[in-house]
Design an enzyme around this catalytic site. Structure first.
Site, short mmCIF file in Angstrom:
data_model
loop_
_atom_site.label_atom_id
_atom_site.label_comp_id
_atom_site.label_asym_id
_atom_site.label_seq_id
_atom_site.Cartn_x
_atom_site.Cartn_y
_atom_site.Cartn_z
N GLU A 303 13.00 -70.46 -27.00
CA GLU A 303 12.37 -70.56 -28.31
C GLU A 303 12.07 -69.16 -28.89
OE1 GLU A 303 8.26 -72.52 -30.20
OE2 GLU A 303 8.41 -72.07 -28.06
N LYS A 352 11.57 -77.45 -35.51
CA LYS A 352 10.39 -77.88 -34.75
C LYS A 352 9.50 -78.75 -35.62
CE LYS A 352 6.84 -75.92 -31.67
NZ LYS A 352 6.29 -74.66 -31.12
N CYS A 400 9.01 -76.42 -27.26
CA CYS A 400 7.67 -76.13 -26.76
C CYS A 400 6.95 -77.43 -26.39
CB CYS A 400 6.89 -75.30 -27.78
SG CYS A 400 5.40 -74.53 -27.12
#
Length: 519
Positions: A303, A352, A400
């Site tokens: 990420e 995301k 994440c």
């Protein structure tokens, strides 16, 4: 003036026996759930604190025994929502103690004098939120009749499991009780293939209830409870074995993908320094070249690897899947990007969806108050779908702490994903969070019957098989390149098809059955 009479020896003996019987009844009342509310705080306050401490230490990898004992203590004090809330707050203060490693927050632009108060606020806020949720759960249990009955416990366990599923969709990074069994191998974890993480949590809560009833009931009830528990285990175990034969424990492999992973191991506090920004493009190109030498067909980077508008220094020798930033209609987003073979410019695949409060997402604040609260200037969420299609096999990605949302990945598997990917940057958090992250990753792999690849800046970088086994590819906090062969799967599990439907049925059956049985 009255004169006291000294009792004889027989009368003294009778009084002592009566006192001992009274003490025995009092202790029995302490262990008996329905009478707990009448016991002094001196006795049951330590139970709440002890249960919370055991539960917090059990996340992750504490095993079934630790978490079941912690839940049994919760059932013991569940007649008091305040004590149940104290259990939860203590649990989160211990299990989420990695939040303290956020300090100092100068790497996200927070002034030094505000850093420690803000970190403490976040830590305590998470504990208070848990106290409210679990206290509310206990309050509902007090309102429902039939406490101590199996139907009541089943409804409450299903409510707990559904609550964890719903919390996983919020900005809170909720570490559920099912994580106590992972990563690692436990016979109970296979239940997640049938009913998911929420169902596994419900089973553990119900096992805690059994232990509470077993210890706290009178001897004759205790024997009946033990016999019923043994009968339940002997009945459920063969049933699970039959289901495991009907639905393969490890779904049939339909192909393999040879993938390389790159762990840069760059501390976040140094990532945006001039030196690191100059070194990163060359290091990434070296990683691509090394992946080709190792025989990989694709390289995965973590990420936030590429900045907005950043291209490779040379055409990529193989497809590159990497985290990075991009602008879309005037909004900055954190994304999974693809650099096709022979090209230098990345293309977006998935944005995301769940953003970290303050670190990535900012509430609507006056301009002066919002300045300096986010290192990346405030991101915007993308579409909720986690599925992505590229030149390789269809897959699903969790960026994440999206890894805690099993429902989103299950939807992507239903859309055709044959493997799972999670990319993250868990620095500056300690190894405790990496273990919790791997526990969530293993749970997602089991739920969906898919191999999962975890690639993170400082770790964990690991290959999780479809049955939850974790193969560490690179040691935490060390830079390196690793290669693995990921199995691809097509068949779906019962959880992927049914999702939380069994939990909803159990909730409805438990509550309605309790109401009918007590009327």
């Amino acid at each position: 003036m009255s004169i006291g009479v000294i009792p004889n020896a027989q009368e003294t003996s009778r009084r002592n026996q009566g006192s001992l019987a009274t003490i025995a009844d009092y202790v029995q009342g302490l262990m008996s759930g329905p009478n707990l509310i009448r016991v002094s705080w001196f006795f049951y306050l330590p139970l709440a604190l002890t249960g919370g401490i055991i539960g917090g230490l059990a996340l992750p990898s504490g095993g079934a025994l630790m978490i079941v004992v912690a839940l049994a203590l919760l059932w013991t004090i569940a007649q008091s929502p305040c004590l149940a809330g104290l259990w939860a707050a203590t649990n989160v203060l211990i299990s989420h103690r990695w939040l303290l490693d956020l300090h100092p927050l100068d790497w996200v632009g927070v002034p030094a004098m505000l850093s420690l108060p803000l970190v403490l606020f976040l830590w305590i806020f998470c504990a208070l939120a848990a106290a409210v949720f679990v206290g509310f759960w206990a309050w509902i249990g007090c309102c429902l009749p039939g406490r101590g009955m199996l139907l009541h416990a089943s409804g409450m366990a299903a409510m707990w499991g559904i609550g964890e599923v719903l919390l996983a969709r919020t900005p809170l990074y909720w570490i559920g009780v099912e994580s106590a069994l992972l990563p690692g191998r436990c016979v109970l974890t296979s239940i997640a293939r049938l009913v998911g993480g929420g169902g596994l949590a419900a089973v553990l809560v119900l096992l805690g209830w059994w232990l509470w009833r077993l210890v706290g009931s009178p001897q004759n009830h205790r024997i009946r409870t033990l016999c019923l528990l043994v009968l339940l285990i002997l009945t459920v175990a063969p049933s699970l074995q039959i289901l495991s034969g009907w639905i393969p424990r490890s779904p049939v492999v339909t192909g393999q993908l040879r993938m390389a992973t790159w762990q840069p191991s760059v501390p976040t506090r140094l990532k945006f320094s001039k030196e690191e920004l100059q070194r990163l493009p060359r290091r990434l190109q070296d990683a691509l070249d090394q992946a080709v030498t190792l025989g990989a067909t694709v390289l995965i980077a973590p990420e936030g690897t590429l900045l907005e508008g950043q291209d490779l220094v040379a055409p990529s020798p193989l497809p590159l899947l990497t985290g990075g930033f991009r602008w879309f209609h005037g909004e900055q987003r954190s994304s999974l990007l693809l650099v096709p073979e022979g090209q230098q410019r990345p293309y977006p695949l998935v944005d995301k969806h769940r953003l970290v409060p303050l670190g990535e997402w900012l509430p609507s604040l006056p301009i002066d108050l919002g300045i300096g609260l986010s290192a990346v200037g405030g991101l915007q969420p993308g579409a909720p779908s986690r599925a992505f299609h590229w030149s390789g096999p269809a897959a699903a990605v969790a960026i994440c702490y999206e890894i805690s949302d099993g429902s989103a990945l299950a939807s992507a598997v239903n859309a055709g994903a044959t493997w799972l990917l999670t990319i993250a940057n868990l620095d500056p958090y300690p190894l405790l969070l990496q273990r919790q992250f791997l526990a969530e990753a293993a749970l997602r792999a089991i739920e969906n019957g898919r191999d999962l690849l975890s690639v993170a800046n400082t770790g964990p970088t690991a290959h999780v098989t479809s049955d939850g086994a974790v193969v560490t590819l690179l040691r935490p906090l060390q830079e390196g390149i690793a290669i693995t062969s990921l199995n691809l799967h097509q068949s779906t599990t019962l959880y992927t098809c049914w999702r939380e439907l069994p939990l909803l049925v159990l909730l409805f059956t438990g509550i309605c059955g309790t109401l009918v049985q007590t009327n």
